[in-house]
Design a protein around this motif. Structure first.
Motif, PDB file in Angstrom:
ATOM      1  N   LEU A 133     -47.182 -92.226  45.581  1.00 33.63           N
ATOM      2  CA  LEU A 133     -48.043 -92.930  46.535  1.00 33.63           C
ATOM      3  C   LEU A 133     -49.508 -92.840  46.108  1.00 33.63           C
ATOM      4  O   LEU A 133     -50.232 -93.834  46.119  1.00 33.63           O
ATOM      5  CB  LEU A 133     -47.889 -92.329  47.936  1.00 33.63           C
ATOM      6  CG  LEU A 133     -46.743 -92.821  48.789  1.00 33.63           C
ATOM      7  CD1 LEU A 133     -46.560 -91.924  49.995  1.00 33.63           C
ATOM      8  CD2 LEU A 133     -46.988 -94.241  49.220  1.00 33.63           C
ATOM      9  N   LYS A 134     -49.923 -91.652  45.731  1.00 32.79           N
ATOM     10  CA  LYS A 134     -51.312 -91.461  45.317  1.00 32.79           C
ATOM     11  C   LYS A 134     -51.634 -92.285  44.076  1.00 32.79           C
ATOM     12  O   LYS A 134     -52.675 -92.935  44.007  1.00 32.79           O
ATOM     13  CB  LYS A 134     -51.597 -89.989  45.049  1.00 32.79           C
ATOM     14  CG  LYS A 134     -53.036 -89.732  44.628  1.00 32.79           C
ATOM     15  CD  LYS A 134     -53.241 -88.298  44.251  1.00 32.79           C
ATOM     16  CE  LYS A 134     -54.650 -88.002  43.836  1.00 32.79           C
ATOM     17  NZ  LYS A 134     -55.363 -88.959  43.068  1.00 32.79           N
ATOM     18  N   ARG A 135     -50.740 -92.292  43.122  1.00 37.60           N
ATOM     19  CA  ARG A 135     -50.994 -93.039  41.883  1.00 37.60           C
ATOM     20  C   ARG A 135     -51.082 -94.545  42.151  1.00 37.60           C
ATOM     21  O   ARG A 135     -51.963 -95.226  41.628  1.00 37.60           O
ATOM     22  CB  ARG A 135     -49.916 -92.754  40.852  1.00 37.60           C
ATOM     23  CG  ARG A 135     -50.156 -93.482  39.535  1.00 37.60           C
ATOM     24  CD  ARG A 135     -49.304 -92.900  38.459  1.00 37.60           C
ATOM     25  NE  ARG A 135     -49.397 -93.646  37.235  1.00 37.60           N
ATOM     26  CZ  ARG A 135     -50.231 -93.361  36.255  1.00 37.60           C
ATOM     27  NH1 ARG A 135     -51.045 -92.348  36.372  1.00 37.60           N
ATOM     28  NH2 ARG A 135     -50.252 -94.091  35.162  1.00 37.60           N
ATOM     29  N   VAL A 136     -50.187 -95.074  42.976  1.00 39.29           N
ATOM     30  CA  VAL A 136     -50.194 -96.506  43.261  1.00 39.29           C
ATOM     31  C   VAL A 136     -51.469 -96.899  43.993  1.00 39.29           C
ATOM     32  O   VAL A 136     -52.141 -97.865  43.619  1.00 39.29           O
ATOM     33  CB  VAL A 136     -48.942 -96.916  44.074  1.00 39.29           C
ATOM     34  CG1 VAL A 136     -49.094 -98.318  44.652  1.00 39.29           C
ATOM     35  CG2 VAL A 136     -47.710 -96.838  43.202  1.00 39.29           C
ATOM     36  N   PHE A 137     -51.841 -96.143  45.011  1.00 33.46           N
ATOM     37  CA  PHE A 137     -53.017 -96.520  45.779  1.00 33.46           C
ATOM     38  C   PHE A 137     -54.322 -96.239  45.030  1.00 33.46           C
ATOM     39  O   PHE A 137     -55.308 -96.941  45.224  1.00 33.46           O
ATOM     40  CB  PHE A 137     -52.997 -95.872  47.159  1.00 33.46           C
ATOM     41  CG  PHE A 137     -52.012 -96.537  48.070  1.00 33.46           C
ATOM     42  CD1 PHE A 137     -52.233 -97.828  48.533  1.00 33.46           C
ATOM     43  CD2 PHE A 137     -50.838 -95.904  48.429  1.00 33.46           C
ATOM     44  CE1 PHE A 137     -51.315 -98.460  49.340  1.00 33.46           C
ATOM     45  CE2 PHE A 137     -49.911 -96.525  49.244  1.00 33.46           C
ATOM     46  CZ  PHE A 137     -50.146 -97.813  49.697  1.00 33.46           C
ATOM     47  N   ASP A 138     -54.334 -95.240  44.159  1.00 30.97           N
ATOM     48  CA  ASP A 138     -55.498 -95.046  43.281  1.00 30.97           C
ATOM     49  C   ASP A 138     -55.652 -96.219  42.323  1.00 30.97           C
ATOM     50  O   ASP A 138     -56.749 -96.695  42.057  1.00 30.97           O
ATOM     51  CB  ASP A 138     -55.389 -93.748  42.489  1.00 30.97           C
ATOM     52  CG  ASP A 138     -55.699 -92.529  43.325  1.00 30.97           C
ATOM     53  OD1 ASP A 138     -56.203 -92.691  44.447  1.00 30.97           O
ATOM     54  OD2 ASP A 138     -55.423 -91.406  42.845  1.00 30.97           O
ATOM     55  N   LYS A 139     -54.532 -96.699  41.820  1.00 39.27           N
ATOM     56  CA  LYS A 139     -54.552 -97.840  40.905  1.00 39.27           C
ATOM     57  C   LYS A 139     -55.020 -99.120  41.635  1.00 39.27           C
ATOM     58  O   LYS A 139     -55.802 -99.891  41.095  1.00 39.27           O
ATOM     59  CB  LYS A 139     -53.153 -98.056  40.322  1.00 39.27           C
ATOM     60  CG  LYS A 139     -53.110 -98.943  39.154  1.00 39.27           C
ATOM     61  CD  LYS A 139     -52.812 -98.088  37.961  1.00 39.27           C
ATOM     62  CE  LYS A 139     -52.587 -98.966  36.780  1.00 39.27           C
ATOM     63  NZ  LYS A 139     -53.220 -98.438  35.619  1.00 39.27           N
ATOM     64  N   LEU A 140     -54.526 -99.322  42.857  1.00 38.98           N
ATOM     65  CA  LEU A 140     -54.947-100.491  43.640  1.00 38.98           C
ATOM     66  C   LEU A 140     -56.432-100.416  43.998  1.00 38.98           C
ATOM     67  O   LEU A 140     -57.128-101.418  43.992  1.00 38.98           O
ATOM     68  CB  LEU A 140     -54.106-100.608  44.905  1.00 38.98           C
ATOM     69  CG  LEU A 140     -52.666-101.066  44.720  1.00 38.98           C
ATOM     70  CD1 LEU A 140     -51.924-101.003  46.047  1.00 38.98           C
ATOM     71  CD2 LEU A 140     -52.622-102.461  44.142  1.00 38.98           C
ATOM     72  N   GLU A 141     -56.899 -99.232  44.337  1.00 41.90           N
ATOM     73  CA  GLU A 141     -58.298 -99.057  44.697  1.00 41.90           C
ATOM     74  C   GLU A 141     -59.214 -99.272  43.497  1.00 41.90           C
ATOM     75  O   GLU A 141     -60.317 -99.774  43.636  1.00 41.90           O
ATOM     76  CB  GLU A 141     -58.507 -97.655  45.269  1.00 41.90           C
ATOM     77  CG  GLU A 141     -59.883 -97.416  45.824  1.00 41.90           C
ATOM     78  CD  GLU A 141     -59.972 -96.033  46.407  1.00 41.90           C
ATOM     79  OE1 GLU A 141     -60.433 -95.127  45.691  1.00 41.90           O
ATOM     80  OE2 GLU A 141     -59.558 -95.857  47.567  1.00 41.90           O
ATOM     81  N   GLY A 142     -58.758 -98.930  42.338  1.00 45.54           N
ATOM     82  CA  GLY A 142     -59.557 -99.106  41.124  1.00 45.54           C
ATOM     83  C   GLY A 142     -59.722-100.551  40.713  1.00 45.54           C
ATOM     84  O   GLY A 142     -60.646-100.905  39.996  1.00 45.54           O
ATOM     85  N   ARG A 143     -58.840-101.428  41.176  1.00 45.13           N
ATOM     86  CA  ARG A 143     -58.918-102.844  40.810  1.00 45.13           C
ATOM     87  C   ARG A 143     -60.012-103.575  41.574  1.00 45.13           C
ATOM     88  O   ARG A 143     -60.491-104.598  41.162  1.00 45.13           O
ATOM     89  CB  ARG A 143     -57.578-103.522  41.071  1.00 45.13           C
ATOM     90  CG  ARG A 143     -56.519-103.101  40.102  1.00 45.13           C
ATOM     91  CD  ARG A 143     -55.266-103.882  40.346  1.00 45.13           C
ATOM     92  NE  ARG A 143     -54.186-103.348  39.514  1.00 45.13           N
ATOM     93  CZ  ARG A 143     -52.927-103.591  39.730  1.00 45.13           C
ATOM     94  NH1 ARG A 143     -52.552-104.349  40.729  1.00 45.13           N
ATOM     95  NH2 ARG A 143     -52.009-103.089  38.950  1.00 45.13           N
ATOM     96  N   HIS A 144     -60.350-103.105  42.767  1.00 48.10           N
ATOM     97  CA  HIS A 144     -61.332-103.819  43.600  1.00 48.10           C
ATOM     98  C   HIS A 144     -62.735-103.440  43.272  1.00 48.10           C
ATOM     99  O   HIS A 144     -63.173-102.461  42.955  1.00 48.10           O
ATOM    100  CB  HIS A 144     -61.050-103.567  45.078  1.00 48.10           C
ATOM    101  CG  HIS A 144     -59.717-104.123  45.497  1.00 48.10           C
ATOM    102  ND1 HIS A 144     -59.466-105.469  45.556  1.00 48.10           N
ATOM    103  CD2 HIS A 144     -58.566-103.509  45.839  1.00 48.10           C
ATOM    104  CE1 HIS A 144     -58.222-105.656  45.947  1.00 48.10           C
ATOM    105  NE2 HIS A 144     -57.663-104.488  46.114  1.00 48.10           N
TER     106      HIS A 144
END
Length: 144
Positions: A133-144
């Motif tokens: 969960l942390k990895r996916v949401f860190d990755k999504l947050e880094g795109r914006h």
């Protein structure tokens, strides 16, 4: 006349990366041996099962890591262990929720080392879900 190529400077980081890469296989081999020892010498109920699963999991993980290296992909542990998108995250949550519940059922119906293995399976499943969960949401947050 010397036609050999010039010698490059010695870089100790190359040796440490080599040692770290092969060190993981030494550690996994040690876990496989410990699992086989526990399976062979177990005196409590469930020792054989827990030891055998530890040994098989360590061998399978070693082969998967070696395959990842030869496939020329990324060889870091986070990219190997965790997913990076929402679709795969849903699958990870479902699979590890089932494994975690299976671990609780095993722990509830047994005692000794099999009980401990069931608790460890539940804890490892929860940890895998939360880290994914942390990895996916860190990755999504880094795109914006």
């Amino acid at each position: 006349m010397d036609t050999s190529s010039p010698r490059q400077a010695w870089d100790p980081r190359e040796y440490w990366s080599w040692i770290a890469f092969w060190g993981q296989f030494v550690l996994l081999a040690l876990l496989a041996i410990i699992g086989a020892f526990v399976a062979g010498e177990g005196s409590e109920s469930g020792d054989e099962t827990a030891g055998l699963w530890l040994s098989l999991a360590a061998v399978a993980l070693a082969f998967l890591r070696l395959k990842q290296f030869f496939d020329a992909g990324r060889t870091d542990w986070p990219s190997f262990l965790f997913v990076e998108n929402i679709v795969n995250l849903i699958a990870v949550i479902v699979v590890f929720a089932i494994l975690g519940l299976a671990g609780l059922l095993v722990a509830a119906g047994s005692q000794g080392s099999l009980h401990n293995a069931g608790i460890a399976l539940f804890a490892a499943s929860g940890l895998a879900v939360f880290l994914s969960l942390k990895r996916v949401f860190d990755k999504l947050e880094g795109r914006h």
